[in-house]
Design an enzyme around this catalytic site. Structure first.
Site, short mmCIF file in Angstrom:
data_model
loop_
_atom_site.label_atom_id
_atom_site.label_comp_id
_atom_site.label_asym_id
_atom_site.label_seq_id
_atom_site.Cartn_x
_atom_site.Cartn_y
_atom_site.Cartn_z
N LYS A 120 41.34 -60.52 -5.24
CA LYS A 120 41.12 -59.34 -4.30
C LYS A 120 41.60 -59.47 -2.85
O LYS A 120 42.30 -60.56 -2.60
CB LYS A 120 39.29 -59.04 -3.84
CG LYS A 120 38.97 -60.70 -3.33
CD LYS A 120 39.20 -60.80 -1.74
CE LYS A 120 38.46 -62.13 -1.33
NZ LYS A 120 38.97 -62.37 0.09
N ILE A 155 45.74 -70.89 -6.13
CA ILE A 155 44.65 -71.58 -5.61
C ILE A 155 44.55 -71.73 -4.31
O ILE A 155 45.42 -71.84 -3.65
CB ILE A 155 44.42 -72.77 -6.60
CG1 ILE A 155 44.50 -72.66 -7.88
CG2 ILE A 155 43.15 -73.46 -6.19
CD1 ILE A 155 44.90 -73.92 -8.74
N ALA A 182 43.95 -69.50 -1.97
CA ALA A 182 44.73 -68.50 -1.18
C ALA A 182 44.20 -67.44 -0.25
O ALA A 182 44.94 -66.48 0.29
CB ALA A 182 45.77 -67.86 -2.23
N GLY A 183 42.72 -67.39 -0.32
CA GLY A 183 42.21 -66.33 0.14
C GLY A 183 42.03 -65.09 -0.59
O GLY A 183 41.71 -63.95 -0.33
N LEU A 184 42.50 -65.22 -2.04
CA LEU A 184 42.16 -64.15 -3.01
C LEU A 184 40.91 -64.25 -3.65
O LEU A 184 41.14 -63.32 -4.69
CB LEU A 184 43.73 -64.00 -3.76
CG LEU A 184 45.13 -63.99 -2.83
CD1 LEU A 184 46.24 -64.06 -3.84
CD2 LEU A 184 44.93 -62.59 -2.07
N GLY A 209 40.57 -66.18 -6.40
CA GLY A 209 40.57 -66.24 -7.90
C GLY A 209 39.58 -67.03 -8.72
O GLY A 209 38.90 -66.71 -9.55
N SER A 244 36.16 -67.19 -7.68
CA SER A 244 35.01 -66.30 -7.74
C SER A 244 35.22 -65.08 -8.75
O SER A 244 34.27 -64.86 -9.49
CB SER A 244 34.83 -65.44 -6.36
OG SER A 244 34.64 -66.61 -5.29
N SER A 245 36.56 -64.56 -8.83
CA SER A 245 36.72 -63.90 -9.91
C SER A 245 36.58 -64.33 -11.26
O SER A 245 36.04 -63.59 -12.10
CB SER A 245 38.27 -63.18 -9.85
OG SER A 245 38.58 -62.29 -10.94
N ASP A 264 30.88 -63.90 -2.55
CA ASP A 264 31.67 -63.10 -2.97
C ASP A 264 31.80 -62.67 -4.43
O ASP A 264 32.58 -61.74 -4.86
CB ASP A 264 33.15 -63.21 -2.25
CG ASP A 264 33.97 -64.25 -2.63
OD1 ASP A 264 33.29 -65.21 -3.31
OD2 ASP A 264 35.06 -64.59 -2.16
#
Length: 311
Positions: A16, A101, A103-105, A107, A109-110, A142
């Site tokens: 995200k 990893i 990264a603020g994306l 991953g 949590s996804s 999140d």
């Protein structure tokens, strides 16, 4: 009788970006009160789930930088779902890692949400979305977003969701220095130290911020808006302390067809939006060597209408 040992499920687990991140205040539970717009993008990890009859959760991955033990969010999610559902089955899980990893994306949590969704089907639990979101919220703020996916307003600590309807077709370029990571907890702590005097406690004022984001959030991101902009309060802290983030934002700002640019989440990944994927691809092709020479990994991707999907 179905041979459960041969049952397999494959899932696409996307990253995200934050199209809006506003820190409103501090909650009684210690978390921050947030107002966000989160959007799935098609930079994705892939997970394979297979039932085992040993009652164990076994995780393997092609990524050597990940812990595969009980502290991994995938394992935590699987064990939580197994405990809550009181089942005897276990699962063999393989993670193919593409999302960087730290990264603020989001991953991790996804992957957590993908595990809840995947094992819900694999184990034939038939839990609804609301029940999965309830479990997800105990694992991370999140993670409920990824249970729902697409583009969402996210309030509270991130777990209060409202679906947005949009057909944005932006292309996205992501930049991240592979040697740099940022602690989300430390970033919020530093933000609080600097800006806590601005925190709101009045519920009516907080609701007004939510109302404004509901009514204007998508308009602020519309291609027709001549002042297309993205707000990320955490960028105020990270950009000043992290040369990698500062340089990434500068490089993105200089791209010829860039509509707007920002940091995602607590960083350090930064991104720029373009009118479509073709424009983004051309910009990345033209600047790939520059980004590499400056020390950045780069990706081009698009927005997703849906989040986690079975494949």
């Amino acid at each position: 009788m179905q041979d459960l040992a041969k049952t397999k499920i494959n899932i696409k687990s996307p990253a995200k970006i934050n199209l809006h991140l506003e820190v409103i205040g501090k909650r009684e539970d210690g978390f921050h009160e947030l107002a966000m717009i989160m959007q799935n993008i098609d930079l994705s990890d892939y997970l394979e789930f297979e039932i085992n009859n040993e009652g164990l959760i076994k995780l393997e991955s092609d990524c050597n930088d990940l812990s595969l033990s009980d502290d991994n969010l995938i394992v935590k999610s699987a064990n939580l779902l197994r405990k809550k559902s009181n089942i005897d089955y276990g699962a063999n899980i393989f993670l193919r890692k593409n999302i960087p990893i730290g990264a603020g994306l989001a991953g991790g949590s996804s992957n957590s949400a993908a595990t809840l969704i995947g094992l819900n089907k694999l184990w034939d639990l038939n839990l609804g979305q609301e029940a999965l979101c309830s479990l997800a919220s105990t694992l991370g703020s999140d993670i409920p977003f990824f249970i729902n996916g697409g583009i969402q307003l996210c309030f509270g600590r991130g777990e209060v969701l409202e679906k947005l309807d949009s057909n944005f077709e932006y292309g996205v370029i992501l930049l991240k220095n592979p040697n740099v990571s940022v602690s989300t907890a430390e970033t919020y702590k530093k933000y609080s130290n600097r800006f806590c005097h601005q925190y709101l406690t009045d519920r009516e004022m907080i609701e007004n911020i939510r109302k404004n984001l509901r009514e204007n959030g998508l308009n602020n991101l519309n291609l027709d808006n001549q002042h297309l902009s993205i707000k990320n309060d955490l960028q105020l802290v990270v950009e000043n302390e992290n040369d990698s983030v500062k340089q990434a934002l500068y490089l993105l700002s200089k791209l010829e067809n860039c509509l707007t640019f920002s940091m995602s989440g607590s960083g350090p990944t930064c991104f720029a939006l373009f009118k479509d994927i073709e424009t983004a691809k051309k910009e990345l092709t033209a600047n790939y060597k520059l980004f590499r020479n400056k020390g950045y990994d780069s990706w081009v991707c698009t927005f997703l209408e849906k989040g986690i999907t079975f494949i």
